[in-house]
Design a protein around this motif. Structure first.
Motif, short mmCIF file in Angstrom:
data_model
loop_
_atom_site.label_atom_id
_atom_site.label_comp_id
_atom_site.label_asym_id
_atom_site.label_seq_id
_atom_site.Cartn_x
_atom_site.Cartn_y
_atom_site.Cartn_z
N UNK A 65 -1.65 0.97 -6.77
CA UNK A 65 -0.71 -0.15 -6.90
C UNK A 65 -1.11 -1.28 -5.96
N UNK A 66 -1.52 -0.92 -4.75
CA UNK A 66 -1.91 -1.93 -3.77
C UNK A 66 -3.21 -2.62 -4.18
N UNK A 67 -4.12 -1.89 -4.77
CA UNK A 67 -5.35 -2.49 -5.29
C UNK A 67 -5.01 -3.51 -6.38
N UNK A 101 13.34 -7.32 -6.40
CA UNK A 101 12.06 -6.78 -6.01
C UNK A 101 11.58 -5.65 -6.91
N UNK A 102 10.26 -5.49 -6.93
CA UNK A 102 9.58 -4.47 -7.73
C UNK A 102 9.17 -3.32 -6.82
N UNK A 103 9.32 -2.11 -7.33
CA UNK A 103 8.79 -0.92 -6.66
C UNK A 103 7.76 -0.31 -7.59
N UNK A 104 6.51 -0.27 -7.16
CA UNK A 104 5.43 0.30 -7.96
C UNK A 104 4.96 1.59 -7.33
N UNK A 105 4.64 2.58 -8.16
CA UNK A 105 4.16 3.85 -7.63
C UNK A 105 2.97 4.37 -8.41
N UNK A 106 2.18 5.19 -7.70
CA UNK A 106 1.08 5.94 -8.29
C UNK A 106 0.96 7.21 -7.45
N UNK A 107 -0.17 7.85 -7.42
CA UNK A 107 -0.28 9.10 -6.66
C UNK A 107 -0.05 8.87 -5.17
N UNK A 149 6.64 -1.82 2.09
CA UNK A 149 6.84 -3.20 1.65
C UNK A 149 5.57 -4.00 1.84
N UNK A 150 5.13 -4.65 0.77
CA UNK A 150 3.97 -5.55 0.85
C UNK A 150 4.46 -6.97 1.13
N UNK A 151 5.43 -7.40 0.34
CA UNK A 151 6.08 -8.70 0.58
C UNK A 151 7.46 -8.64 -0.06
N UNK A 152 8.14 -9.77 -0.13
CA UNK A 152 9.51 -9.77 -0.65
C UNK A 152 9.59 -9.47 -2.14
N UNK A 153 8.47 -9.55 -2.85
CA UNK A 153 8.50 -9.30 -4.29
C UNK A 153 8.15 -7.88 -4.67
N UNK A 154 7.37 -7.19 -3.83
CA UNK A 154 6.88 -5.87 -4.22
C UNK A 154 6.72 -4.92 -3.04
N UNK A 155 7.06 -3.68 -3.30
CA UNK A 155 6.78 -2.57 -2.40
C UNK A 155 6.09 -1.50 -3.23
N UNK A 156 5.36 -0.63 -2.55
CA UNK A 156 4.66 0.45 -3.24
C UNK A 156 5.05 1.77 -2.59
N UNK A 157 4.83 2.84 -3.33
CA UNK A 157 5.13 4.17 -2.81
C UNK A 157 4.28 5.20 -3.53
N UNK A 158 4.01 6.31 -2.85
CA UNK A 158 3.38 7.42 -3.56
C UNK A 158 4.33 7.96 -4.63
N UNK A 159 3.84 8.89 -5.42
CA UNK A 159 4.59 9.50 -6.52
C UNK A 159 6.05 9.74 -6.14
N UNK A 160 6.94 9.31 -7.01
CA UNK A 160 8.36 9.53 -6.78
C UNK A 160 8.86 10.64 -7.70
N UNK A 161 10.03 11.14 -7.37
CA UNK A 161 10.67 12.16 -8.18
C UNK A 161 11.82 11.53 -8.96
N UNK A 196 7.82 0.36 -11.55
CA UNK A 196 6.53 0.32 -12.26
C UNK A 196 5.74 1.59 -11.97
N UNK A 197 5.31 2.26 -13.01
CA UNK A 197 4.45 3.43 -12.88
C UNK A 197 3.02 3.03 -13.19
N UNK A 198 2.14 3.12 -12.19
CA UNK A 198 0.72 2.84 -12.39
C UNK A 198 -0.08 4.12 -12.51
#
Length: 143
Positions: free
Chosen positions: A100-102, A89-95, A5-17, A33-35
């Motif tokens: 996503x955090x950048x 909330x948004x969940x964004x992922x990349x490798x 979790x970054x804040x209440x609007x967005x969290x990030x994660x490595x690649x999901x299945x 969101x897929x980045x």
């Protein structure tokens, strides 16, 4: 799944299945969101499969691929617009979650003090200190 979790609007994660999507929906995420570009790496899950899972689980799907190591200002602009307009909330992922955090950091510093942005990213496990010069440029473009 390693959700950070970054804040209440967005969290990030490595690649999901494919199977992780139902869990993300159960946890209350509204937008996925897929980045990461499709087929960036051999064996990576298909974005079409993850998109189908997102839709099956009532989530909004956003495919916003960004080349690793080459985040452009246009990418940051698109990411910011997506954050403003998406159901949260948004969940964004990349490798690894770093891309996503950048994207989030470079956009957030336009409206939030840099130290707060660094702190939120750090609390999520991402060191954005190497972005300091670029974040200063983005902060000069405050919205």
């Amino acid at each position: 799944m390693d959700i950070r979790k970054i804040d209440d609007t967005i969290s990030v994660t490595p690649q999901i299945s494919y199977g992780d999507v139902a869990e993300a929906a159960r946890l209350g995420f509204k937008t996925l969101v897929a980045n990461r570009p499709d087929q960036e790496e051999f064996g990576q899950p298909s974005m079409a499969d993850i998109e189908a899972a997102a839709r099956e689980n009532g989530m909004t799907w956003v495919y916003m691929p960004v080349q690793s190591g080459n985040v452009t200002d246009a990418d940051v602009d698109r990411f910011g617009e997506m954050i403003r307009n998406s159901e949260k909330p948004v969940l964004a992922f990349c490798r690894t979650g770093t891309r996503c955090t950048i994207l989030w950091s470079l956009n957030a510093v336009r409206t939030t003090p840099a130290q707060e942005v660094f702190s939120k990213a750090s609390n999520a496990g991402y060191d954005m200190s190497g972005l300091a010069p670029r974040m200063a440029q983005q902060a000069a473009n405050r919205e």
